[in-house]
Design a protein around this motif. Structure first.
Motif, short mmCIF file in Angstrom:
data_model
loop_
_atom_site.label_atom_id
_atom_site.label_comp_id
_atom_site.label_asym_id
_atom_site.label_seq_id
_atom_site.Cartn_x
_atom_site.Cartn_y
_atom_site.Cartn_z
N PHE A 116 1.92 4.59 66.34
CA PHE A 116 2.54 3.28 66.14
C PHE A 116 4.06 3.42 66.11
CE2 PHE A 116 3.16 -0.12 62.60
CZ PHE A 116 3.53 -1.08 63.53
N VAL A 117 4.56 4.31 65.28
CA VAL A 117 6.00 4.50 65.12
C VAL A 117 6.62 5.05 66.40
CG1 VAL A 117 7.78 5.79 63.85
CG2 VAL A 117 5.82 4.82 62.62
N GLU A 118 5.97 6.02 67.02
CA GLU A 118 6.50 6.62 68.25
C GLU A 118 6.57 5.61 69.39
OE1 GLU A 118 4.02 10.00 68.94
OE2 GLU A 118 5.16 11.30 67.57
N ALA A 119 5.57 4.74 69.47
CA ALA A 119 5.56 3.72 70.53
C ALA A 119 6.71 2.74 70.34
CB ALA A 119 4.23 2.98 70.54
N LEU A 120 6.98 2.36 69.10
CA LEU A 120 8.10 1.45 68.85
C LEU A 120 9.43 2.11 69.20
CD1 LEU A 120 7.16 -0.29 65.48
CD2 LEU A 120 7.29 -1.32 67.75
N ALA A 127 1.70 -0.64 73.31
CA ALA A 127 1.09 0.55 72.72
C ALA A 127 1.22 0.52 71.20
CB ALA A 127 1.74 1.82 73.28
N ALA A 128 2.37 0.05 70.72
CA ALA A 128 2.58 -0.05 69.28
C ALA A 128 1.61 -1.04 68.66
CB ALA A 128 4.02 -0.48 68.99
N SER A 129 1.42 -2.16 69.31
CA SER A 129 0.49 -3.18 68.80
C SER A 129 -0.93 -2.62 68.72
CB SER A 129 0.51 -4.41 69.71
OG SER A 129 1.79 -4.99 69.75
#
Length: 217
Positions: A116-120, A127-129
Motif C-alpha cells: 500500500f505504502v510503496e504503491a502510493l 495498486a494502492a487502493s
C-alpha cells in the motif's frame, strides 16, 4: 497452462474510463464526447457508447436530458453517505473476523500495508487502493462471511471512484497511520484495541473528506 481471456472492446473502454475517473485524470464535470473518446482509444463509436451507458448505471457519468454526458460531479452528501455505509459494513466484518486472525493473517496484512505504502510512493493509485482494500479483506474473510465481503467490495469501489484520490491526497495518511496502529495492536494480541482503532479510521476519514474536499460547500 492458463490463458487470460482478453476483454471485449466495451469492457476495455469501461475499464479505461473507470480508471481515469478513479485517478482524477477525468475530473468531475468533464464533458464526454463519443467521437473524441473513440479516436483517442482507437475504437469505434459503439463500444464507447456502450461503456458510457455502463458507467452511467454505476453513477460515474451523468447523461442529461439533451443527451450530453459529463463525469459525475462529487457532492458532499453523496461522498459522506458512501463513507457511512462503507463504515457500517467494513467495521461489522472486522468485528466478526478479528478474533479469528492467526499469525499468518497478520503477516499477510503487514505485507499488504507495505505494498500500500510503496504503491502510493510510486504514484500508483490503483495498486494502492487494491492493497489498502486487501488489508481489510483479510480480516473480513476471516469471519467466514463472503457475502459481506462482496457488499464491502462494491461500496469501497464506488467510494474510491467518487473521491478520485490522487497519490498526493492527504486522505491516504489516515489509512496508513491507522493500519500501522492496528498491526501493532494485533501483534500485541489486543484484538479489541485493533477493532476500536479500525473504527476510528472511518471517523477520521469522514472528517477529513468533509473538511478538505467540501470546505466551500
Amino acid at each position: 497452462m492458463s490463458y487470460a481471456v482478453p476483454p471485449t472492446r466495451t469492457a476495455a473502454v469501461v475499464r479505461q474510463l473507470r480508471n481515469e475517473i478513479v485517478t482524477g485524470e477525468l475530473r468531475p464535470g468533464t464533458l464526454i464526447k463519443d467521437a473524441e473518446l473513440a479516436s483517442r482509444l482507437g475504437v469505434s463509436i459503439t463500444p464507447v457508447r456502450e461503456a458510457i451507458a455502463q458507467l452511467s448505471v454505476e453513477g460515474l457519468i451523468d447523461i442529461a436530458p439533451n443527451r450530453t454526458r459529463h463525469v459525475t460531479r462529487v457532492t458532499q452528501k453523496n461522498a459522506l453517505e458512501l463513507i457511512d455505509v462503507m463504515s457500517v459494513l467494513a467495521c461489522a466484518g472486522f468485528e466478526w473476523g478479528v478474533d479469528n486472525l492467526t499469525e499468518t493473517h497478520v503477516a499477510l496484512m503487514r505485507q499488504r500495508q507495505k505494498e500500500f505504502v510503496e504503491a502510493l510512493r510510486a504514484g500508483n493509485v490503483l495498486a494502492a487502493s487494491a492493497a489498502g482494500a486487501d488489508f481489510s479483506t483479510i480480516v473480513i474473510l476471516a469471519s467466514g462471511n463472503r457475502e459481506l465481503q462482496s457488499m464491502v467490495d462494491l461500496v469501497v469501489a464506488r467510494t474510491m471512484r467518487i473521491l478520485a484520490m490522487t497519490a498526493e491526497s492527504n486522505l491516504w495518511g489516515t489509512w496508513i497511520e491507522g493500519h500501522e496502529a492496528i498491526l501493532t495492536l494485533l501483534e500485541a494480541g489486543d484484538t479489541q484495541g485493533a477493532l476500536a482503532r479500525y473504527r476510528q479510521i472511518y471517523v477520521d476519514h469522514r472528517n477529513l473528506v468533509e473538511r478538505e474536499l467540501f470546505e466551500d460547500q
